[in-house]
Design a protein around this motif. Structure first.
Motif, mmCIF file in Angstrom:
data_model
loop_
_atom_site.group_PDB
_atom_site.id
_atom_site.type_symbol
_atom_site.label_atom_id
_atom_site.label_comp_id
_atom_site.label_asym_id
_atom_site.label_seq_id
_atom_site.Cartn_x
_atom_site.Cartn_y
_atom_site.Cartn_z
ATOM 1 N N ALA A 69 -36.475 -0.931 16.044
ATOM 2 C CA ALA A 69 -35.318 -1.175 15.703
ATOM 3 C C ALA A 69 -34.875 -2.441 16.031
ATOM 4 C CB ALA A 69 -34.316 -0.221 16.543
ATOM 5 N N LEU A 70 -34.090 -3.177 15.049
ATOM 6 C CA LEU A 70 -33.616 -4.542 15.582
ATOM 7 C C LEU A 70 -32.393 -4.293 15.822
ATOM 8 C CD1 LEU A 70 -34.707 -6.513 12.094
ATOM 9 C CD2 LEU A 70 -36.136 -5.911 14.023
ATOM 10 N N ILE A 71 -31.936 -5.020 17.094
ATOM 11 C CA ILE A 71 -30.556 -4.903 17.736
ATOM 12 C C ILE A 71 -29.872 -6.043 17.957
ATOM 13 C CG2 ILE A 71 -29.213 -3.669 19.515
ATOM 14 C CD1 ILE A 71 -31.857 -2.250 20.123
ATOM 15 N N GLU A 72 -28.810 -6.049 16.957
ATOM 16 C CA GLU A 72 -27.917 -7.572 17.203
ATOM 17 C C GLU A 72 -26.978 -7.218 18.205
ATOM 18 O OE1 GLU A 72 -27.942 -7.680 12.344
ATOM 19 O OE2 GLU A 72 -25.928 -7.540 13.320
ATOM 20 N N VAL A 73 -27.185 -8.349 19.334
ATOM 21 C CA VAL A 73 -26.242 -8.184 20.557
ATOM 22 C C VAL A 73 -25.411 -9.507 20.602
ATOM 23 C CG1 VAL A 73 -26.438 -7.818 22.807
ATOM 24 C CG2 VAL A 73 -28.440 -7.017 21.520
ATOM 25 N N ARG A 74 -24.008 -8.753 20.987
ATOM 26 C CA ARG A 74 -23.225 -10.170 21.059
ATOM 27 C C ARG A 74 -23.007 -10.207 22.702
ATOM 28 N NH1 ARG A 74 -18.176 -8.942 18.944
ATOM 29 N NH2 ARG A 74 -17.573 -11.038 19.786
ATOM 30 N N VAL A 75 -23.096 -11.218 23.357
ATOM 31 C CA VAL A 75 -22.977 -11.340 24.758
ATOM 32 C C VAL A 75 -21.900 -12.538 24.985
ATOM 33 C CG1 VAL A 75 -25.269 -10.505 25.229
ATOM 34 C CG2 VAL A 75 -24.637 -12.927 25.009
ATOM 35 N N THR A 76 -21.383 -12.359 26.562
ATOM 36 C CA THR A 76 -20.662 -13.629 26.848
ATOM 37 C C THR A 76 -21.682 -14.410 27.750
ATOM 38 O OG1 THR A 76 -19.704 -11.802 28.065
ATOM 39 C CG2 THR A 76 -18.049 -13.341 27.188
ATOM 40 N N PRO A 77 -21.828 -15.583 27.325
ATOM 41 C CA PRO A 77 -22.799 -16.472 28.221
ATOM 42 C C PRO A 77 -22.193 -16.705 29.553
ATOM 43 C CG PRO A 77 -21.664 -17.495 26.125
ATOM 44 C CD PRO A 77 -21.229 -16.549 26.246
ATOM 45 N N GLN A 78 -23.174 -16.754 30.458
ATOM 46 C CA GLN A 78 -22.826 -16.942 31.683
ATOM 47 C C GLN A 78 -22.735 -18.538 32.238
ATOM 48 O OE1 GLN A 78 -25.684 -14.268 32.844
ATOM 49 N NE2 GLN A 78 -24.207 -12.810 33.529
ATOM 50 N N ARG A 79 -21.807 -18.868 33.149
ATOM 51 C CA ARG A 79 -21.474 -20.142 33.224
ATOM 52 C C ARG A 79 -22.873 -20.541 34.131
ATOM 53 N NH1 ARG A 79 -17.533 -23.659 34.755
ATOM 54 N NH2 ARG A 79 -15.786 -22.234 34.060
ATOM 55 N N GLY A 80 -23.576 -21.813 33.583
ATOM 56 C CA GLY A 80 -24.546 -22.530 34.350
ATOM 57 C C GLY A 80 -25.860 -21.971 33.740
ATOM 58 N N GLN A 81 -25.863 -20.915 32.966
ATOM 59 C CA GLN A 81 -27.206 -20.199 32.667
ATOM 60 C C GLN A 81 -27.209 -20.069 31.412
ATOM 61 O OE1 GLN A 81 -28.248 -16.979 35.360
ATOM 62 N NE2 GLN A 81 -27.125 -17.885 36.926
ATOM 63 N N GLY A 82 -26.178 -19.947 30.550
ATOM 64 C CA GLY A 82 -25.846 -19.752 29.321
ATOM 65 C C GLY A 82 -26.514 -18.520 28.967
ATOM 66 N N PHE A 83 -27.481 -18.147 27.943
ATOM 67 C CA PHE A 83 -28.093 -16.936 27.608
ATOM 68 C C PHE A 83 -29.314 -16.527 28.520
ATOM 69 C CE2 PHE A 83 -25.281 -18.664 24.011
ATOM 70 C CZ PHE A 83 -24.704 -17.424 23.723
ATOM 71 N N ASP A 84 -29.593 -17.522 29.066
ATOM 72 C CA ASP A 84 -31.122 -17.119 29.823
ATOM 73 C C ASP A 84 -31.221 -15.938 30.665
ATOM 74 O OD1 ASP A 84 -31.743 -19.210 28.224
ATOM 75 O OD2 ASP A 84 -32.352 -20.687 29.605
ATOM 76 N N SER A 85 -30.246 -16.006 31.438
ATOM 77 C CA SER A 85 -30.355 -14.745 32.441
ATOM 78 C C SER A 85 -29.988 -13.419 31.758
ATOM 79 C CB SER A 85 -29.427 -15.008 33.677
ATOM 80 O OG SER A 85 -28.123 -14.791 33.194
ATOM 81 N N ILE A 86 -29.270 -13.554 31.001
ATOM 82 C CA ILE A 86 -28.915 -12.018 30.143
ATOM 83 C C ILE A 86 -30.232 -11.816 29.108
ATOM 84 C CG2 ILE A 86 -27.625 -12.821 28.394
ATOM 85 C CD1 ILE A 86 -27.248 -9.570 29.705
ATOM 86 N N ALA A 87 -30.880 -12.653 28.839
ATOM 87 C CA ALA A 87 -32.047 -12.567 27.888
ATOM 88 C C ALA A 87 -32.990 -11.878 28.736
ATOM 89 C CB ALA A 87 -32.422 -13.649 27.300
ATOM 90 N N GLU A 88 -33.120 -12.292 29.981
ATOM 91 C CA GLU A 88 -34.270 -12.179 31.082
ATOM 92 C C GLU A 88 -34.117 -10.541 31.306
ATOM 93 O OE1 GLU A 88 -34.728 -14.320 34.278
ATOM 94 O OE2 GLU A 88 -36.411 -13.227 35.133
ATOM 95 N N ARG A 89 -32.850 -10.254 31.760
ATOM 96 C CA ARG A 89 -32.589 -8.977 32.092
ATOM 97 C C ARG A 89 -32.942 -7.889 30.818
ATOM 98 N NH1 ARG A 89 -26.946 -7.678 33.930
ATOM 99 N NH2 ARG A 89 -28.067 -5.525 34.303
ATOM 100 N N ILE A 90 -32.856 -8.320 29.539
ATOM 101 C CA ILE A 90 -33.254 -7.413 28.443
ATOM 102 C C ILE A 90 -34.875 -7.525 28.341
ATOM 103 C CG2 ILE A 90 -33.090 -7.290 26.196
ATOM 104 C CD1 ILE A 90 -30.229 -8.206 26.327
#
Ligand code: PLP
Lengths: 166, 385
Positions: A69-90
């Motif tokens: 499956a391709l999953i399109e995800v909308r997220v709130t970027p986190q201060r200081g880390q942008g998208f990197d930390s949420i991407a890592e959690r995934i």
């Protein structure tokens, strides 16, 4: 491009299509010294340009269950880390095949592989959607793969030319 | 009843390739290195333009000489690759493959008894076309020791008062030989001295592996006496589209177009639209295919050396022409046995002229996998001889 960059590009083009090709064969085909090719390959591996030698498998031709499956995800970027930390959690989940940061209407593209539809749905609802900074997800199941990584899966190459022509 | 067939036609020998074709057809698991066309499909954007032209209902004849836009692109191509200026309207026209252009050029230029100088080994159609145009074909034998290039001496030797047209078959099918600038300069001197005209078949001009192809028309004093023939078959992998062209001085072009107008009307319209796209946006495809052929060419030469098959290095087209004279078989015997014993089809050098004796033509217009499989068979065969 410098001579070295051209050689690198040629080597990469060749092994991207056929990772099992012998170094000696690359050298012959490019008209290069075998040692030079071996050194360049080693350097490309060391630099992380070459990240692995994988095999392309059409799982749908096996008797094993597999859905993607391709999953399109909308997220709130986190201060200081942008998208990197949420991407890592995934991406730490092994069932996640790929994670890309995207421009456009959503932020992360997550490619997921599971055995069944339920398994994928379960992951999306209990893991992905449950993460704090995730605003929404939209899941699209792959129904059929026509072409993947530059390889056409639907048709097999067949030489139908006249066998002897002037 | 009277004999229905003209003596002239009946006297023409059937192509030496036919025999092998027939045997291969009977076998179900034969492998071939005998094709004379690319293994690539026509690049998709080019096919798409052809399809689009059909969708738009462009299903009519074009003008006899071909679409103006295509002729403009052809002349631009001559300018950017050879620095030659041709007027799209009067000095270029579109044909049904290079094949038609060869036929027309000879028919437009020779009278009965005129001599057409044909270097061989070379493509199969020059000699019959010369005969059908009532010319006398005069064969110039190219030599392995010259890497199958045409030398000034070999040309001068065969010139007579009746010599009118010289065929320049480079880059060459079947040998893969090319003519470099210095080779062309030497030959051009004789051409000017003997006041010859030239039909330069440059259909493989995009497929050279040691520097860019030079057209003989770009040499001093040559443009006005040269017809350049080219086409889309080899460079863009478009053999089935049947599209080619000729450029040259107006006085000859206009006569060629006259025959074309009555015999053919115009080249296929769909193909002409695809051809515009090829010339406008096809350079990268050509570069990609050239690079791929070059890799196979190197592999092939490496394998030949490894199996003890002598071969001069071919720098053009997609053929190699190894020397099999050391095995004690004629070209025909070698190829027939190779086909019977290893089920591998290649073409005897003699299919391209008697002086091809002692050689075979091997095409590398095959996928790397197929090429390797076929070379294994060749290796096994040679090791038994
Ligand atoms: C040397 C040469 N000239 C001309 C042709 C004719 O090509 P086409 O009529 O497809 O343009 C061929 C095809 O094999 C060739 O090898």
């Amino acid at each position: 491009m410098t001579e070295k960059q051209i050689l690198r590009k040629k080597i990469l083009d060749m092994i991207e299509k056929n990772s099992r090709i012998a170094i000696s064969e690359i050298a012959v085909m490019l008209g290069e010294d075998e040692l030079a090719v071996a050194n360049e390959l080693k350097a490309l591996e060391d630099e992380g340009v070459i990240c692995g030698y994988h095999t392309m498998i059409d799982w749908s031709k096996t008797s094993l269950d597999a859905v993607s499956a391709l999953i399109e995800v909308r997220v709130t970027p986190q201060r200081g880390q942008g998208f990197d930390s949420i991407a890592e959690r995934i991406y730490k989940y092994p069932e996640v095949q790929s994670v890309y940061l995207m421009s456009g209407a959503f932020d992360l593209m997550v490619i997921l592989e599971g055995k069944t539809l339920q398994e994928v749905a379960q992951f999306v609802s209990s893991k992905l959607s449950a993460m704090d900074s995730i605003l929404s997800t939209s899941t699209c199941f792959i129904l059929k793969r026509y072409k993947d990584h530059g390889t056409i899966l639907a048709a097999k190459y067949e030489d139908i030319r006249e066998p002897v022509t002037p | 009843m009277r004999e229905p067939v003209s003596k002239k036609t009946a006297a023409i020998k059937p192509s030496g390739i036919r025999k092998f074709f027939d045997i291969v057809q009977e076998m179900d698991d034969a492998v071939s290195l005998g094709v004379g066309e690319p293994d690539f499909d026509t690049p998709w954007h080019i096919r798409d333009e052809g399809i689009y032209s059909l969708e738009k209902g462009r299903t009519w004849y074009t003008s006899n000489a071909g679409l103006k836009e295509l002729r403009i692109e052809i002349c631009r191509y001559m300018k950017r690759t050879q620095g030659l200026d041709y007027d799209p309207l009067t000095e270029s026209f579109v044909t049904v493959g290079g094949s038609e252009a060869i036929d027309l050029a000879l028919r437009a230029m020779v009278d009965p008894g005129d001599e057409v100088l044909i270097p061989q080994p070379s493509y199969v159609s020059y000699e019959p076309c010369a005969v059908l145009a009532d010319a006398k074909p005069v064969i110039i034998e190219l030599k392995g020791k010259d890497d199958f290039r045409l030398t000034a001496d070999a040309l001068r030797d065969k010139c007579t008062d009746r010599s009118k047209v010289l065929i320049m078959p480079f880059p060459n099918n079947p040998t893969g030989a090319v003519m470099e600038l210095k080779d062309l300069e030497a030959v051009a001197e004789v051409i000017r001295e003997k006041d010859l005209y030239v039909v330069s078949d440059e259909i493989y001009g995009e497929l050279t592996y040691s520097g860019r192809h030079v057209s003989i028309a770009s040499l001093p004093g040559m443009r006005e006496r040269t017809i350049v023939i080219n086409g889309f078959s080899k460079a863009y992998a478009m053999t089935g589209w049947r599209l080619g062209y000729a450029v040259g001085p107006e006085n000859i072009m206009s006569q060629m177009i006259k025959i074309h107008q009555f015999a053919i009307m115009c080249a296929p319209t769909t193909s002409q639209y695809a051809g515009i796209e090829a010339l406008k946006n096809g350079d990268e495809d050509v570069a990609m295919m050239r690079e791929e052929y070059d890799r196979r060419r190197r592999l092939l030469l490496h394998e030949f050396a490894d199996m003890g098959l002598p071969c001069f290095e071919p720098f053009g087209a997609f053929y190699a022409f190894p020397d099999i004279s050391g095995f004690g078989l004629t070209s025909d015997e070698f190829c027939t046995r190779l086909l019977r014993e290893e089920k591998l089809a290649v073409v005897p050098g003699t299919a391209f002229g008697d002086c091809g004796e002692g050689y075979i033509r091997i095409s590398y217009a095959y996928s790397m996998d197929d090429l390797k499989k076929a070379l294994e068979r060749l290796r096994r065969f040679i090791s038994k001889l």
